[in-house]
Design an enzyme around this catalytic site. Structure first.
Site, PDB file in Angstrom:
ATOM      1  CG  HIS A 198      -1.819  -1.137   1.361  1.00 44.11           C
ATOM      2  ND1 HIS A 198      -1.486  -2.248   2.102  1.00 44.11           N
ATOM      3  CD2 HIS A 198      -3.047  -1.395   0.838  1.00 44.11           C
ATOM      4  CE1 HIS A 198      -2.463  -3.140   2.041  1.00 44.11           C
ATOM      5  NE2 HIS A 198      -3.428  -2.651   1.280  1.00 44.11           N
ATOM      6  CG  ASP A 238      35.938 -32.186  13.063  1.00 46.92           C
ATOM      7  OD1 ASP A 238      36.996 -32.801  12.820  1.00 46.92           O
ATOM      8  OD2 ASP A 238      34.847 -32.766  13.191  1.00 46.92           O
ATOM      9  CG  HIS A 296      36.913 -32.494   8.987  1.00 46.10           C
ATOM     10  ND1 HIS A 296      37.415 -31.442   9.716  1.00 46.10           N
ATOM     11  CD2 HIS A 296      36.510 -31.956   7.803  1.00 46.10           C
ATOM     12  CE1 HIS A 296      37.303 -30.322   9.013  1.00 46.10           C
ATOM     13  NE2 HIS A 296      36.768 -30.604   7.854  1.00 46.10           N
ATOM     14  CG  HIS A 306      38.830 -31.362   3.573  1.00 45.97           C
ATOM     15  ND1 HIS A 306      37.704 -31.074   2.819  1.00 45.97           N
ATOM     16  CD2 HIS A 306      38.586 -30.836   4.808  1.00 45.97           C
ATOM     17  CE1 HIS A 306      36.834 -30.408   3.562  1.00 45.97           C
ATOM     18  NE2 HIS A 306      37.339 -30.261   4.779  1.00 45.97           N
ATOM     19  CG  ASP A 313      33.910 -29.445   5.058  1.00 45.74           C
ATOM     20  OD1 ASP A 313      34.381 -30.457   5.606  1.00 45.74           O
ATOM     21  OD2 ASP A 313      34.550 -28.395   4.882  1.00 45.74           O
TER      22      ASP A 313
END
Lengths: 442, 182
Positions: free
Chosen positions: A103, A204, A207, A212, A357
């Site tokens: 409006h 982390d 990992h 990777h 990931d």
């Protein structure tokens, strides 16, 4: 009522899988974490001029963050007060006013309702526009150029909320000239719970050599053994009162940027020496190293890789990722451009590391569809009992190859979720350090 | 082509039918090699050593916003030959848990237009594409994109990709990741 103690066992380092799936837990997170904690909004370099704005999320509440005439920063729910329609449809830009598409109610950059079409004719003379300004975010503060907002007026200041994490932030964000974000964020939506990515980024290291392995072999020609991070010389992790944490690896910071930005090694070595006068010798030694980190609850960064991320929840099973590349303002335009490209290349939507990931994050969440699966618990016990204080570093320190930072994130999650308000949360966490060190096994 | 640069290509000379066919076959062969995981073959036989390969996503702003494109674009890919080679080597390690079991991909190329460039033996090629990816039994994702390529004919007579600018449809990536070539 959600029984928090049954969901996160802080003493034993375990978590129920239900916190990665169930709606009632998620709704309580929106209330007790996202509507209470300081959340990253944007960086000052993204909205340098009067009227510059950036639209982002606080939990699932969309907010527009606007540079004010006096240089301060305002943030408001991105919705018209008339019929509640989303107000600003662009994600960024510069404006002197925001008009609702429905409006035409129009608001100033300070959130005040400036004009209402046909006001006198339709609402009469007694309509009080002052009552119908945009809903402001209760607190907006910035630290070293990083703008945070908080929906809870009773929250401590941003610097108190950062606590020991501020000392670490000073090292990489307190450089002469400051930090600059490079261009808009990349954005993607993944099917994960919002806690999995910040948990990964907070520490982390476990990992890295596994998840990777492929890309690291392609980049360096060698397979990095997971054991490499187990050495005492690998680095250390930190946790803090409100769950912010880092992992600092003694390896050279810009390692993942080496294909395009080999000059970063020299930059960081030289800058590290300059930082001695600003943050002191011990802190300056950290400057040129590689860090991962998360500020609780939902923003993360990689120092050395020049990546900053916000993880916005969309229900318990989806996350929107915003990823910015950043540089130091004092760097050359050429180096900034190469950093922008290289940062998105490793941790953008086509990121050669990010892509590994995301698949993990999604398949942590999805199995929780199973009723029996969901009753199970998960393990973050690596390195428990090795928490310690170190004279040179604030916070509580843990081994680099451990889940020290991740445990801190869930400790803070449990503290927030079991507290009705900030007063309770502050009381509960007042002796956090002693409590954490007491847990140490003899 | 959702690109602001010269959408009507007014000054360009369209290629004749036979050359258009050769270029279309080039694009189809590319799709087949990439779909078949023959990434090294694609890189060594179809990509020019001087390649500039970009994938662009642009932020969403009001029409009146005149900010330069450089301030509004993110480049998930902005690669030269050495970086494309690095990406191919990442796949060749066979160590990406994300890609085991393997995934199926189907690239569909369409709306191909080709024009002579000023340099002899160089052609600007516009196309649209969709790519569907199926993996992990249940996953089914699709991306839509437009491309503006420059192909160059080498001394051996073969066409090679000299530059590619992919404009991805949609502001927010919804397909997990874009770890593939378009």
């Amino acid at each position: 009522m959600v029984d928090i103690k049954a969901l996160v066992d802080v003493e034993n380092g375990t978590q129920s899988r239900r916190i990665f799936w169930e709606r009632d837990i998620y709704e309580l997170e929106l209330e007790r974490i996202f509507a209470r904690c300081w959340l990253f909004l944007t960086h000052e370099s993204q909205i340098p001029n009067y009227g510059d704005f950036f639209v982002t999320k606080m939990g699932e509440d969309e907010v527009v963050v606007i540079r004010q005439k006096d240089g301060s920063i305002g943030a408001f729910l991105n919705q018209c007060r008339h019929r509640g329609m989303k107000l600003c449809m662009a994600e960024a830009g510069n404006a002197r006013a925001f008009s609702c598409a429905y409006h035409g109610w129009a608001y100033g950059v300070d959130g005040t309702l400036k004009s209402v079409p046909c006001e006198k004719e339709s609402y009469g003379p007694d309509f009080d526009k002052a009552q119908w300004g945009l809903h402001p975010v209760a607190k907006v503060e910035s630290y070293k150029g990083f703008i945070f907002g908080c929906m809870d007026a009773a929250a401590p200041s941003l610097v108190d909320y950062l606590g020991d994490a501020a000392w670490y932030m000073d090292i990489w964000a307190g450089v002469p000239g400051g930090i600059e974000f490079l261009g808009p964020p990349s954005r993607s939506i993944i099917r994960s719970n919002w806690k999995s990515p910040p948990e990964n980024f907070i520490g982390d290291s476990y990992h890295v050599g596994w998840t990777h392995a492929g890309v690291l072999k392609a980049m360096t020609g060698e397979v990095m053994p997971q054991l490499a991070f187990a050495s005492k010389d690998a680095g250390f992790q930190v946790t803090t009162r409100y769950g912010h944490g880092h992992g600092i690896n003694w390896g050279p910071g810009p390692i993942l940027m080496s294909p395009n930005c080999p000059d970063l090694f020299e930059w960081t070595e030289r800058r590290g020496v300059e930082m001695e006068a600003i943050v002191g010798e011990k802190a300056s030694k950290l400057y040129s190293r590689h860090w991962d980190g998360t500020l609780f609850p939902n923003c993360s960064y990689l120092i050395g890789t020049y990546v900053f991320k916000a993880w916005h929840p969309i229900g318990p099973d989806k996350v929107e990722i915003m990823t910015w590349a950043f540089a130091e303002k004092d760097m050359s335009d050429d180096l900034k451009h190469r950093i922008k490209v290289a940062a998105h290349r490793v941790f953008g939507p086509a990121g050669i590391l990010e892509s590994d990931d995301i698949d993990n994050f999604e398949y942590i969440a999805l199995p929780n569809q199973g009723h029996v699966t969901r009753q199970g618990k998960m393990n973050l016990q690596m390195g428990m009992g090795r928490e310690r204080e170190e004279a040179d570093y604030p916070g509580v320190i843990g081994d680099f190859l451990s889940e020290h930072g991740q445990r801190g994130l869930y400790r803070s999650w449990a503290d927030c979720m079991s507290s009705a308000n900030w007063a309770e949360l502050e009381a509960k966490t007042a002796s956090w350090k002693q409590d954490l060190l007491r847990k140490k096994k003899v | 082509m959702p690109s602001k640069e010269d959408p009507k290509m007014p000054e360009q000379r369209p290629v004749a039918m036979e050359l258009h066919h050769e270029i279309t076959q080039f694009l189809h062969r590319e799709a087949r090699l990439l779909d078949s995981d023959l990434l090294r073959d694609w890189l060594t036989t179809m990509v020019d050593r001087e390649i500039r390969y970009q994938l662009v996503i642009r932020d969403e702003r009001y029409r009146k916003d005149k900010s330069p494109d450089a301030d509004r674009e993110i480049m998930p890919f902005d690669d030269d030959y050495t970086i494309l080679d690095l990406r191919v080597r990442q796949f060749e390690t066979g160590m990406q848990t994300m890609l085991d079991p393997g995934q199926q991909m189907f690239r569909v190329v369409s709306n191909v237009e080709a024009f002579h460039n000023d340099s002899e033996g160089e052609f600007t090629v516009l196309s649209y594409g969709t790519v569907s990816r199926f993996r992990r039994v249940y996953e089914n994702e699709r991306s839509v994109y437009g491309r503006r390529d420059v192909l160059r004919r080498g001394e051996d007579g073969q066409l090679r990709l000299l530059s590619r600018r992919v404009v991805l449809g949609g502001r927010v990536v919804r397909s997990k990741n874009l770890l593939f070539f378009l």
